[in-house]
Design an enzyme around this catalytic site. Structure first.
Site, short mmCIF file in Angstrom:
data_model
loop_
_atom_site.label_atom_id
_atom_site.label_comp_id
_atom_site.label_asym_id
_atom_site.label_seq_id
_atom_site.Cartn_x
_atom_site.Cartn_y
_atom_site.Cartn_z
N THR A 126 -13.64 29.76 41.85
CA THR A 126 -12.94 28.53 41.47
C THR A 126 -14.00 27.44 41.26
O THR A 126 -15.17 27.64 41.60
CB THR A 126 -11.90 28.10 42.54
OG1 THR A 126 -12.59 27.81 43.75
CG2 THR A 126 -10.86 29.18 42.78
N LYS A 143 -20.78 27.13 44.64
CA LYS A 143 -21.74 26.47 45.56
C LYS A 143 -21.06 25.60 46.61
O LYS A 143 -21.54 25.45 47.72
CB LYS A 143 -22.67 25.55 44.77
CG LYS A 143 -23.82 26.22 44.09
CD LYS A 143 -24.81 25.20 43.56
CE LYS A 143 -24.35 24.53 42.30
NZ LYS A 143 -24.29 25.33 41.11
N GLY A 151 -27.82 32.44 39.93
CA GLY A 151 -27.29 33.81 39.87
C GLY A 151 -28.18 34.91 39.35
O GLY A 151 -28.43 35.88 40.07
N GLU A 160 -24.38 19.75 29.78
CA GLU A 160 -22.98 19.27 29.85
C GLU A 160 -22.87 17.94 29.12
O GLU A 160 -23.86 17.24 28.94
CB GLU A 160 -22.60 19.02 31.31
CG GLU A 160 -22.73 20.22 32.23
CD GLU A 160 -21.60 21.20 32.05
OE1 GLU A 160 -20.51 20.76 31.64
OE2 GLU A 160 -21.82 22.39 32.29
N LYS A 194 -28.93 23.96 45.22
CA LYS A 194 -29.38 25.36 45.30
C LYS A 194 -30.46 25.51 46.38
O LYS A 194 -30.49 26.50 47.12
CB LYS A 194 -29.91 25.80 43.93
CG LYS A 194 -28.80 26.01 42.91
CD LYS A 194 -29.37 26.21 41.52
CE LYS A 194 -28.27 26.42 40.49
NZ LYS A 194 -28.77 26.25 39.12
N1 LIG Z 1 -20.27 29.63 34.24
C1 LIG Z 1 -21.42 30.01 34.78
O1 LIG Z 1 -22.31 30.53 34.09
C2 LIG Z 1 -21.65 29.84 36.27
C3 LIG Z 1 -22.92 30.15 36.80
C4 LIG Z 1 -23.12 30.08 38.19
C5 LIG Z 1 -22.07 29.66 39.01
N2 LIG Z 1 -20.87 29.32 38.45
C6 LIG Z 1 -19.79 28.90 39.36
O2 LIG Z 1 -18.73 29.85 39.32
C7 LIG Z 1 -17.47 29.21 39.49
C8 LIG Z 1 -16.57 29.54 38.29
O3 LIG Z 1 -17.20 29.11 37.11
P1 LIG Z 1 -16.46 29.24 35.70
O4 LIG Z 1 -17.49 28.92 34.67
O5 LIG Z 1 -15.70 30.53 35.62
O6 LIG Z 1 -15.42 28.02 35.82
P2 LIG Z 1 -14.10 27.79 34.97
O7 LIG Z 1 -14.20 28.49 33.65
O8 LIG Z 1 -13.83 26.32 34.99
O9 LIG Z 1 -12.97 28.56 35.81
C9 LIG Z 1 -12.46 28.09 37.02
C10 LIG Z 1 -11.14 28.79 37.26
O10 LIG Z 1 -10.65 28.44 38.57
C11 LIG Z 1 -9.26 28.09 38.44
N3 LIG Z 1 -8.87 27.28 39.58
C12 LIG Z 1 -9.02 25.96 39.85
N4 LIG Z 1 -8.52 25.66 41.07
C13 LIG Z 1 -8.02 26.83 41.56
C14 LIG Z 1 -7.35 27.17 42.76
N5 LIG Z 1 -7.11 26.28 43.73
N6 LIG Z 1 -6.97 28.46 42.93
C15 LIG Z 1 -7.20 29.39 41.99
N7 LIG Z 1 -7.82 29.11 40.81
C16 LIG Z 1 -8.24 27.85 40.62
C17 LIG Z 1 -9.19 27.41 37.08
O11 LIG Z 1 -7.84 27.32 36.63
P3 LIG Z 1 -7.48 26.43 35.31
O12 LIG Z 1 -7.60 27.36 34.18
O13 LIG Z 1 -6.11 25.96 35.52
O14 LIG Z 1 -8.46 25.29 35.27
C18 LIG Z 1 -10.03 28.39 36.27
O15 LIG Z 1 -9.30 29.56 35.98
C19 LIG Z 1 -17.77 27.71 39.62
O16 LIG Z 1 -17.81 27.37 40.98
C20 LIG Z 1 -19.14 27.57 38.96
O17 LIG Z 1 -19.88 26.47 39.45
C21 LIG Z 1 -20.63 29.42 37.12
#
Ligand SMILES: NC(=O)c1ccc[n+]([C@@H]2O[C@H](COP(=O)([O-])OP(=O)(O)OC[C@H]3O[C@@H](n4cnc5c(N)ncnc54)[C@H](OP(=O)(O)O)[C@@H]3O)[C@@H](O)[C@H]2O)c1
Length: 356
Positions: free
Chosen positions: A107, A136, A165, A221, A236
């Site tokens: 999330t 994080k 990661g 961003e 980190k």
């Molecule tokens: N993207 C990367 O390359 C990357 C790299 C390293 C770490 N991360 C970390 O990994 C995590 C996910 O990243 P992401 O890129 O997949 O983010 P994302 O695309 O914004 O996805 C987040 C998901 O979590 C859902 N969500 C929000 N609150 C929730 C809750 N209470 N219960 C269940 N689901 C909930 C969101 O729903 P909605 O669709 O309704 O918004 C969405 O499906 C984050 O913490 C991010 O910092 C990401």
């Protein structure tokens, strides 16, 4: 492994954004490899997304069809449209009723207290589930509390995906340096800022122009402050130091500065001295005192960080028994983050006593 022996591990997924979708694709693609090489069948029994006003979930005790899950998300926008198995269970409800052995938590990262991920992880550990997370937030705020809970419950909490990661900082610190005292960790931990500094040097750009270019390419961003002011690097560093150096750092303990004041002229004069500028997080332990800071530093051509360019990252561990250990790695992406989560999953199944 005896081809006949397979361990079915029911798992659930919290969050269904970029990382979770990449993870589900990976679990689907690697199904045969995981079964044949590791004797493991990962069965995704539930997933949940949403959470603002409403939750969207899918649950099937015998395991969801992963092609259908991805297809449902792609076509209908929400996994709750999964045929016959969709619903509106909250994440905490799903964790409590799923009977899963492991939670994949992905999330959004929230750095003002770590919720909602913190409650998800706490609840799952308390119920005796292993947890793998890329988030994080909960780890920055409650790593020691969560580690203690996991230990009491005899389960594992792994979060290598949350710390750059694709670059294996946590596995290197935890396994490859086993038995060592880590005296210092220094790292280029943020791909966006490293990309901007590299572009400034290569194309003779000012900071604003390089940032605009990175934003156009989707590398930075729209609101890039978290990266460019050094906070992503600091968080980190805190996670790595707290886990690997037995520290208890908070953000207020870290002296943080970013790259926003770097000019092309500064980069150019470093270049003339045969050096390059990098944004680096550095934590050092002297006797019992820990110092942590994030800032721009100059590296000579002979230093391993000199040629860590673009979205690449790198880390150097200084240890008492193995000297200096350098790890360099690639850029972040949802697929690489999912790869790190799969790695954590496999490390849990290999290292835990009960093999599950
Ligand atoms: N993207 C990367 O390359 C990357 C790299 C390293 C770490 N991360 C970390 O990994 C995590 C996910 O990243 P992401 O890129 O997949 O983010 P994302 O695309 O914004 O996805 C987040 C998901 O979590 C859902 N969500 C929000 N609150 C929730 C809750 N209470 N219960 C269940 N689901 C909930 C969101 O729903 P909605 O669709 O309704 O918004 C969405 O499906 C984050 O913490 C991010 O910092 C990401």
């Amino acid at each position: 492994l005896d081809a006949g022996i397979q361990l079915r591990i029911p798992v659930i997924i919290a969050g269904f954004g970029n990382v979770s979708q990449a993870l589900v694709r990976l679990l689907n693609e690697r199904f045969t490899y995981l079964r044949d090489k590791h004797g493991i069948e990962i069965s995704v029994v539930g997933a949940v997304e949403g959470g603002k006003d409403e939750f969207f979930s899918a649950f099937l005790e015998s395991g969801l069809d992963l092609d259908l899950l991805i297809e449902t998300k792609r076509k209908s926008g929400r996994i709750s449209f999964y045929p016959q198995c969709g619903g509106n269970s909250s994440t905490l409800e799903l964790i409590k009723m799923s009977g899963a052995r492991l939670l994949f938590e992905a999330t959004p990262t929230r750095l003002n207290g770590g919720e909602p991920g913190l409650s998800h992880i706490r609840t799952a550990l308390d119920l005796g589930m292993h947890v793998v997370t890329s988030n994080k937030g909960p780890i920055v705020f409650a790593a020691h509390e969560l580690a203690k809970l996991a230990s009491i419950k005899g389960v594992k909490l792994f979060y290598s995906a949350a710390v750059a990661g694709a670059l294996p900082i946590m596995p290197t610190g935890e396994y490859s340096l086993n038995g060592c005292r880590i005296n210092a960790i220094e790292g280029i931990l943020n791909g966006t800022t490293n990309y901007i500094l590299t572009e400034m040097a290569a194309k003779k750009l000012g900071f604003e122009d390089a940032l605009a270019e990175a934003q156009k390419l989707g590398i930075a961003e729209r609101d890039p402050r978290y990266d460019i002011e050094g906070y992503d690097t600091a968080f980190k560093l805190i996670i790595a130091a707290n886990a690997l150096m037995n520290a208890d750092l908070k953000i207020s303990d870290v002296e943080v500065s970013g790259i926003q004041k770097v000019t092309y002229a500064t980069i150019d004069s470093a270049k003339e001295r045969g050096s390059a500028l990098k944004l680096v997080g550095r934590v050092e332990k002297r006797e019992d005192k820990i110092n942590a800071k994030v800032g721009v530093e100059e590296f000579r051509i002979t230093h391993p960080f000199y040629s860590v360019n673009g979205k690449w990252k790198g880390v150097i561990f200084s240890t008492d028994l193995l000297g200096e250990v350098v790890v360099l790695g690639g850029a972040s992406s949802p697929t690489f983050t999912a790869g790190a989560m799969l790695r954590d999953f496999l490390n849990i199944s290999q290292f835990s006593d009960n093999k599950s």
